[in-house]
Design an enzyme around this catalytic site. Structure first.
Site, PDB file in Angstrom:
ATOM      1  N   SER A 141      -6.368  10.221  -2.657  1.00 27.06           N
ATOM      2  CA  SER A 141      -7.785  10.370  -2.993  1.00 27.06           C
ATOM      3  C   SER A 141      -8.451  11.224  -1.931  1.00 27.06           C
ATOM      4  CB  SER A 141      -8.464   9.001  -3.043  1.00 27.06           C
ATOM      5  OG  SER A 141      -9.875   9.112  -3.050  1.00 27.06           O
ATOM      6  N   TYR A 155      -9.700   1.246   1.754  1.00 30.38           N
ATOM      7  CA  TYR A 155      -9.307   2.265   0.780  1.00 30.38           C
ATOM      8  C   TYR A 155      -8.899   3.560   1.487  1.00 30.38           C
ATOM      9  CZ  TYR A 155      -9.635   5.122  -3.470  1.00 30.38           C
ATOM     10  OH  TYR A 155      -9.363   5.959  -4.528  1.00 30.38           O
ATOM     11  N   ALA A 156      -9.713   3.986   2.478  1.00 31.27           N
ATOM     12  CA  ALA A 156      -9.412   5.215   3.206  1.00 31.27           C
ATOM     13  C   ALA A 156      -8.071   5.115   3.922  1.00 31.27           C
ATOM     14  CB  ALA A 156     -10.533   5.520   4.201  1.00 31.27           C
ATOM     15  N   ALA A 157      -7.811   3.972   4.554  1.00 29.32           N
ATOM     16  CA  ALA A 157      -6.555   3.790   5.278  1.00 29.32           C
ATOM     17  C   ALA A 157      -5.360   3.814   4.334  1.00 29.32           C
ATOM     18  CB  ALA A 157      -6.587   2.481   6.061  1.00 29.32           C
ATOM     19  N   LYS A 159      -5.148   5.198   1.303  1.00 30.87           N
ATOM     20  CA  LYS A 159      -4.960   6.511   0.690  1.00 30.87           C
ATOM     21  C   LYS A 159      -4.460   7.542   1.700  1.00 30.87           C
ATOM     22  CE  LYS A 159      -6.029   5.532  -3.567  1.00 30.87           C
ATOM     23  NZ  LYS A 159      -5.026   5.666  -4.652  1.00 30.87           N
TER      24      LYS A 159
END
Length: 247
Positions: A141, A155-157, A159
């Site tokens: 993402s 979520y950032a980690a 993805k």
């Protein structure tokens, strides 16, 4: 017929991205295997496969369980003898500031969005190595490519972890003619998008140089390319498909 006679497994097979892509794959000659955590997910998307039912198989398995994914892979191998293509689409969103995010919410997203990809890649690797052929496409993402407003650290980690996992996998598996690549979408017209209020949609579009949110088909075509033999010399790459929002 870019994936003619190929067997393609989709983890998170009931997702919007998986549905759009699997329909394209069938049109390009593939048989698709949809894997998701509950039978009800398949009911929601069955209309998308009207008239194509003979090209679709559906297995219930939770991406968080290696044993469950391994069993789905074994079922596919028992029926078809091979899995040529793996597309990892499973994922959830829990976007909260770190001081509000619970430890469980952190772990749930990591377990599905990252560990789930590890599980499926691990499960298909022996068969792909044996046949000296494979295409793996993992969905990351824009939220894992750069800091984004409203994207939780979980979520950032996860993805971002997909990118590192895939690039390492590409090196490991290259001697067996197995490629591993990433597609990293920006904001898309999916179920979550259509539930958003207009002012939030306007805010999204404002930050996209091309001035619109992406269509699911535009991600599907990117995945189709990386899964085809046209991308046979492409591995370890991240294809950002986001209307220029990464700029």
């Amino acid at each position: 017929m870019r994936v003619k006679d190929k067997i393609a497994m989709f983890i998170g097979g009931g997702s919007d991205i998986a549905t759009a892509t699997a329909v394209k794959f069938i049109g390009e000659g593939a048989t698709v295997i949809l894997v998701d955590y509950d039978e009800s997910v398949f009911e929601r998307v069955k209309g998308s496969y009207a008239g194509m039912e003979d090209k679709v198989r559906k297995y219930v398995a939770d991406a968080r369980s290696y044993e469950g994914i391994e069993a789905a892979v074994k079922s596919a191998l028992d029926e078809f003898g091979r899995i040529d293509i793996l597309i990892n689409c499973a994922g959830i969103l829990i976007h909260k500031p770190i001081d509000v995010l619970t430890v469980k919410e952190w772990q749930d997203v990591i377990d599905i969005n990252l560990t789930g990809i590890f599980n499926s890649c691990k499960a298909v690797t022996p068969g792909m190595k044996e046949r000296k052929y494979g295409r793996i496409v993992n969905i990351s993402s824009i939220g894992g490519r750069t800091g984004r407003p409203g994207v939780g650290v979980n979520y950032a980690a996860a993805k971002a972890g997909i990118v590192g996992l895939t690039q390492t996998l590409a090196r490991e598996l290259a001697p067996w003619n197995i490629t591993a690549n990433v597609v990293a979408p920006g904001p898309l017209k999916g179920r979550m998008f259509f539930g958003m209020e207009q002012h939030l949609i306007d805010g999204l579009i404002k930050n996209i140089p091309l001035g619109r949110v992406g269509e699911m088909d535009e991600i599907a075509y990117a995945i189709l390319y990386l899964a085809s033999d046209e991308a046979g010399w492409t591995t370890g790459e991240v294809l950002d498909v986001n209307g220029g929002a990464y700029i």
